[in-house]
Design a protein around this motif. Structure first.
Motif, PDB file in Angstrom:
ATOM      1  N   ARG A 166       0.871  -1.264   0.082  1.00  0.00           N
ATOM      2  CA  ARG A 166      -0.250   0.018  -0.144  1.00  0.00           C
ATOM      3  C   ARG A 166       0.956   1.205  -0.048  1.00  0.00           C
ATOM      4  NH1 ARG A 166      -5.338  -1.271   1.546  1.00  0.00           N
ATOM      5  NH2 ARG A 166      -5.415  -3.408   2.342  1.00  0.00           N
ATOM      6  N   LEU A 167       0.385   2.325  -0.499  1.00  0.00           N
ATOM      7  CA  LEU A 167       0.791   3.744  -0.328  1.00  0.00           C
ATOM      8  C   LEU A 167       0.657   4.087   1.057  1.00  0.00           C
ATOM      9  CD1 LEU A 167      -0.227   5.328  -3.565  1.00  0.00           C
ATOM     10  CD2 LEU A 167       1.797   4.304  -3.379  1.00  0.00           C
ATOM     11  N   SER A 168       1.826   4.748   1.376  1.00  0.00           N
ATOM     12  CA  SER A 168       1.921   5.393   2.744  1.00  0.00           C
ATOM     13  C   SER A 168       0.890   6.536   2.681  1.00  0.00           C
ATOM     14  CB  SER A 168       3.331   5.844   3.029  1.00  0.00           C
ATOM     15  OG  SER A 168       3.795   6.962   2.402  1.00  0.00           O
ATOM     16  N   GLU A 169       0.360   7.130   3.829  1.00  0.00           N
ATOM     17  CA  GLU A 169      -0.346   8.220   3.759  1.00  0.00           C
ATOM     18  C   GLU A 169       0.130   9.633   3.216  1.00  0.00           C
ATOM     19  OE1 GLU A 169      -1.572   9.306   7.733  1.00  0.00           O
ATOM     20  OE2 GLU A 169      -2.598   7.354   8.271  1.00  0.00           O
ATOM     21  N   ALA A 170       1.477   9.607   3.207  1.00  0.00           N
ATOM     22  CA  ALA A 170       2.016  10.816   2.595  1.00  0.00           C
ATOM     23  C   ALA A 170       1.894  10.491   1.057  1.00  0.00           C
ATOM     24  CB  ALA A 170       3.424  11.041   3.037  1.00  0.00           C
ATOM     25  N   GLU A 171       2.129   9.349   0.693  1.00  0.00           N
ATOM     26  CA  GLU A 171       2.149   9.107  -0.870  1.00  0.00           C
ATOM     27  C   GLU A 171       0.677   9.173  -1.358  1.00  0.00           C
ATOM     28  OE1 GLU A 171       6.158   6.161  -1.451  1.00  0.00           O
ATOM     29  OE2 GLU A 171       4.234   5.385  -0.536  1.00  0.00           O
ATOM     30  N   GLN A 172      -0.424   9.214  -0.728  1.00  0.00           N
ATOM     31  CA  GLN A 172      -1.735   8.978  -1.006  1.00  0.00           C
ATOM     32  C   GLN A 172      -2.349  10.359  -1.355  1.00  0.00           C
ATOM     33  OE1 GLN A 172      -4.387   6.521   1.411  1.00  0.00           O
ATOM     34  NE2 GLN A 172      -2.627   5.017   1.602  1.00  0.00           N
ATOM     35  N   ALA A 173      -1.378  11.273  -1.866  1.00  0.00           N
ATOM     36  CA  ALA A 173      -1.945  12.688  -2.263  1.00  0.00           C
ATOM     37  C   ALA A 173      -1.621  12.901  -3.929  1.00  0.00           C
ATOM     38  CB  ALA A 173      -0.898  13.782  -1.686  1.00  0.00           C
ATOM     39  N   CYS A 174      -2.673  13.408  -4.374  1.00  0.00           N
ATOM     40  CA  CYS A 174      -2.644  13.499  -5.794  1.00  0.00           C
ATOM     41  C   CYS A 174      -1.604  14.353  -6.379  1.00  0.00           C
ATOM     42  CB  CYS A 174      -4.041  14.081  -6.404  1.00  0.00           C
ATOM     43  SG  CYS A 174      -4.109  14.264  -8.231  1.00  0.00           S
ATOM     44  N   SER A 175      -0.674  13.733  -7.217  1.00  0.00           N
ATOM     45  CA  SER A 175       0.481  14.765  -7.772  1.00  0.00           C
ATOM     46  C   SER A 175      -0.236  15.917  -8.460  1.00  0.00           C
ATOM     47  CB  SER A 175       1.316  14.063  -8.649  1.00  0.00           C
ATOM     48  OG  SER A 175       0.513  13.569  -9.663  1.00  0.00           O
ATOM     49  N   CYS A 176      -1.510  16.112  -8.881  1.00  0.00           N
ATOM     50  CA  CYS A 176      -2.096  17.184  -9.552  1.00  0.00           C
ATOM     51  C   CYS A 176      -2.605  18.263  -8.672  1.00  0.00           C
ATOM     52  CB  CYS A 176      -3.066  16.576 -10.582  1.00  0.00           C
ATOM     53  SG  CYS A 176      -2.559  16.851 -12.230  1.00  0.00           S
ATOM     54  N   CYS A 177      -3.395  17.831  -8.037  1.00  0.00           N
ATOM     55  CA  CYS A 177      -4.246  18.748  -7.298  1.00  0.00           C
ATOM     56  C   CYS A 177      -3.806  18.655  -5.825  1.00  0.00           C
ATOM     57  CB  CYS A 177      -5.969  18.626  -7.567  1.00  0.00           C
ATOM     58  SG  CYS A 177      -6.432  16.956  -6.906  1.00  0.00           S
ATOM     59  N   GLY A 178      -3.255  17.604  -5.269  1.00  0.00           N
ATOM     60  CA  GLY A 178      -3.118  17.351  -4.022  1.00  0.00           C
ATOM     61  C   GLY A 178      -3.971  16.865  -3.087  1.00  0.00           C
ATOM     62  N   GLU A 179      -5.348  16.457  -3.610  1.00  0.00           N
ATOM     63  CA  GLU A 179      -6.238  15.895  -2.754  1.00  0.00           C
ATOM     64  C   GLU A 179      -6.142  14.194  -2.587  1.00  0.00           C
ATOM     65  OE1 GLU A 179      -9.004  16.901  -1.613  1.00  0.00           O
ATOM     66  OE2 GLU A 179      -8.551  19.066  -2.268  1.00  0.00           O
ATOM     67  N   SER A 180      -6.758  13.700  -1.621  1.00  0.00           N
ATOM     68  CA  SER A 180      -6.402  12.312  -1.346  1.00  0.00           C
ATOM     69  C   SER A 180      -6.870  11.271  -2.330  1.00  0.00           C
ATOM     70  CB  SER A 180      -7.271  12.141  -0.077  1.00  0.00           C
ATOM     71  OG  SER A 180      -6.795  12.813   1.011  1.00  0.00           O
ATOM     72  N   LEU A 181      -6.072  10.270  -2.508  1.00  0.00           N
ATOM     73  CA  LEU A 181      -6.291   9.226  -3.517  1.00  0.00           C
ATOM     74  C   LEU A 181      -7.231   8.239  -2.733  1.00  0.00           C
ATOM     75  CD1 LEU A 181      -2.845   8.958  -5.008  1.00  0.00           C
ATOM     76  CD2 LEU A 181      -4.491  10.098  -5.737  1.00  0.00           C
ATOM     77  N   HIS A 182      -7.920   7.627  -3.455  1.00  0.00           N
ATOM     78  CA  HIS A 182      -9.015   6.547  -3.307  1.00  0.00           C
ATOM     79  C   HIS A 182      -8.471   5.062  -3.788  1.00  0.00           C
ATOM     80  CE1 HIS A 182     -11.035   7.159  -6.717  1.00  0.00           C
ATOM     81  NE2 HIS A 182     -11.231   5.966  -6.799  1.00  0.00           N
ATOM     82  N   GLU A 183      -8.586   4.172  -3.171  1.00  0.00           N
ATOM     83  CA  GLU A 183      -8.188   2.860  -3.825  1.00  0.00           C
ATOM     84  C   GLU A 183      -9.099   2.325  -4.787  1.00  0.00           C
ATOM     85  OE1 GLU A 183      -7.889  -1.783  -2.404  1.00  0.00           O
ATOM     86  OE2 GLU A 183      -6.978  -0.359  -0.831  1.00  0.00           O
ATOM     87  N   MET A 184      -8.693   2.201  -6.149  1.00  0.00           N
ATOM     88  CA  MET A 184      -9.493   2.161  -7.181  1.00  0.00           C
ATOM     89  C   MET A 184      -9.636   0.510  -7.431  1.00  0.00           C
ATOM     90  SD  MET A 184      -8.710   3.443 -11.097  1.00  0.00           S
ATOM     91  CE  MET A 184      -7.367   2.462 -11.357  1.00  0.00           C
TER      92      MET A 184
END
Length: 535
Positions: free
Chosen positions: A118-136
């Motif tokens: 899994r991605l760490s909490e710091a890595e779960q941020a969108c590189s574009c807008c900075g919003e949180s990522l969800h598990e797809m």
């Protein structure tokens, strides 16, 4: 002066006639010697060609139909099948695809260890807008992880309890000991799993004890091959022989058995040379799928008294090869092996020189008769026993009648001592046995079932070569009987041996109901030791 003596010349007609008769006898004797020498030379040439074939040729007994096309057989009628549709001119090209779920089916019986990334909490941020990522979704990769054998010490600590109040107030103090399972080998390091492991390594995987000794050394355990041998002998003669005797009782109640035998070298036998050949005899059940029994019997000789003794009380059919040692067993009908007959025709064909065209055609004719019988058997593989019996009378019996007539016509045409002559003689002498399979649809056309069961021992013999003592040979026969019967009943031999060695020391082996629940075909056995059927 030198004296010369002239040879006495015949002076009368009677002397001349006597001399002519003597010369004719000498010529006849020389001609006979030449014939015998020519026959011997031909036999040695055949044996040389057969030896080369066995050493360098293919071991498959399948016949090439292109080589066996004979004008003497109406191939159009033999091969015709109206049920087969006519092929079209169109050529269809396809690519084989794997059956869906095939890999999953192969792996479902194995334990599964899941490793998640899994991605760490710091890595779960969108590189574009900075919003949180969800598990797809998830991607799964499967691998086989092999865990090598390991050895560890298990300490069985048995706690003993007493009453302190009784110690203070009473004369006697009750002592209660916690229950602990009895050991499989008292005063030894052997555990059920260790004893089962060395047995399965040797008798299932054909790994000799000196190599197991080296394997244990690499695992950090100093166990000599003498210690391993002691464990095997104790386990076989103390526990597994009980199963052997019980399985023999079940075997003798059947009415169709197979038998075979092979050599075994035992180094230390009373009043026998170390190079003398002893024998391992095989007896097993027939076509039935349920409650199969495979037993091995060690004996010093190949004498006919051994199968008579072992099969005492058996009544029914016994499927064997051409060995005469099975003759004369009371209440037993011998059934021959067509695989041996076909093999002999194949060897006779291989032994012939390229110039022997006539003999080559004759051998091919005999081989073709055998192939026709086996083709009928292949078509009846999945039918009922009654249907197989009917088809044999309808289809196989006419082939046998034609083959018998063909054999009679070949007797004066071939040299008796040639490979082809010996093959024809074998079929004639074995005819009653070879035709016995027509009597019952449960019978098989060959003794391949017996040969397959004796093969594991022959493979193991190539690795460990010999038995040291008669007691060791008997132990080998007992253990092979247990593991091969387990395999025939779709059990894992290693897990089954562990199961036996854990329970046998802790039950009353004289109680048949408890004992029978451990037999290889018992429905009471746990599913964890069973081998899953192929889909």
């Amino acid at each position: 002066m030198r004296k010369t003596t002239a040879k006495t010349q015949p002076t009368t007609i009677e002397d001349l006639q006597e001399r002519c008769a003597s010369l004719e006898e000498q010529n006849t004797s020389l001609e006979q010697q030449n014939i015998e020498l020519a026959a011997k030379l031909k036999w040695f040439e055949e044996q040389f060609r057969l030896s080369k074939q066995r050493q360098f040729g293919t071991s498959s007994e399948k016949s090439d139909s292109d080589q066996l096309e004979l004008d003497l057989f109406n191939e159009a009628e033999v091969e015709a099948d109206p049920a087969i549709a006519e092929p079209t001119v169109e050529t269809i090209t396809y690519r084989r695809k794997k059956t869906p779920g095939q890999r999953e089916a192969k792996l479902e019986s194995l334990p599964t260890e899941t490793v998640e990334y899994r991605l760490s909490e710091a890595e779960q941020a969108c590189s574009c807008c900075g919003e949180s990522l969800h598990e797809m979704s998830t991607e799964v990769r499967r691998e086989l992880k092999v865990i090598p054998a390991e050895v560890k010490v298990v300490e069985h600590v048995q706690h003993v309890y007493a009453c302190r109040h009784c110690e203070r107030t009473d004369v006697q103090t009750p002592i209660v000991t916690a229950r602990m399972p009895k050991p499989v080998y008292p005063k030894s390091l052997a555990s059920p799993s260790a004893m089962a492991y060395i047995m399965s390594q040797k008798y299932v995987d054909s790994l000799p004890l000196y190599r197991q000794e080296q394997q244990f050394a690499r695992l950090g355990v100093a166990l000599s091959r003498q210690t391993l041998a002691n464990w095997i002998l104790y386990g076989a003669h103390t526990w597994l022989h009980l199963f052997y005797d019980r399985m023999r009782d079940h075997l003798l109640k059947r009415d169709i058995l197979h038998a075979d035998e092979t050599t075994l070298q035992v180094l230390r036998e009373n009043e026998r040379s170390a190079r003398a050949s002893s024998y391992l005899w095989l007896y097993r059940t027939g076509r039935e799928e349920a409650a199969a029994v495979v037993l091995y019997d060690y004996r010093q000789t190949r004498a006919s008294k051994h199968p008579r003794t072992f099969l005492s009380g058996f009544k029914g059919y016994l499927q064997v090869d051409g060995y005469a040692g099975y003759n004369g067993i009371a209440d037993v009908t011998l059934v021959g092996c067509w695989a041996h007959a076909r093999r002999k025709f194949r060897e006779a064909l291989q032994a012939l020189p390229d110039s022997a065209a006539a003999s080559s055609v004759t051998a091919k004719e005999g081989l073709q008769f055998c192939n026709q019988l086996f083709a009928i058997e292949r078509d009846t593989k999945d039918v009922s026993d009654d249907e197989r019996y009917r088809i044999r009378l309808e289809c196989s019996q006419p082939v046998l009648g034609a083959f018998s007539a063909w054999l009679r016509t070949q007797i004066p045409r071939v040299l008796p001592k040639s490979a082809l002559g010996q093959t024809i003689k074998y079929c004639r002498n074995q005819w009653e046995r070879l035709t016995a399979f027509l009597a019952d649809g449960r019978l098989e056309i060959d003794n391949n079932r017996g040969e397959r069961s004796i093969k594991p021992f022959e493979v193991g013999r190539k690795n460990w070569l010999f038995a040291n003592t008669a007691r060791g040979a008997q132990a080998s026969a007992i253990i092979y009987s247990v593991v091969e019967t387990a395999k025939e009943n779709r059990l894992n031999p290693f897990l089954y041996l562990i199961y036996l060695f854990e329970r046998l020391p802790n039950i009353d082996t004289n109680e048949e109901s408890q004992f029978d629940q451990l037999l290889p075909w018992s429905p009471a056995l746990p599913d964890t030791i069973r081998v899953k059927k192929d889909n």
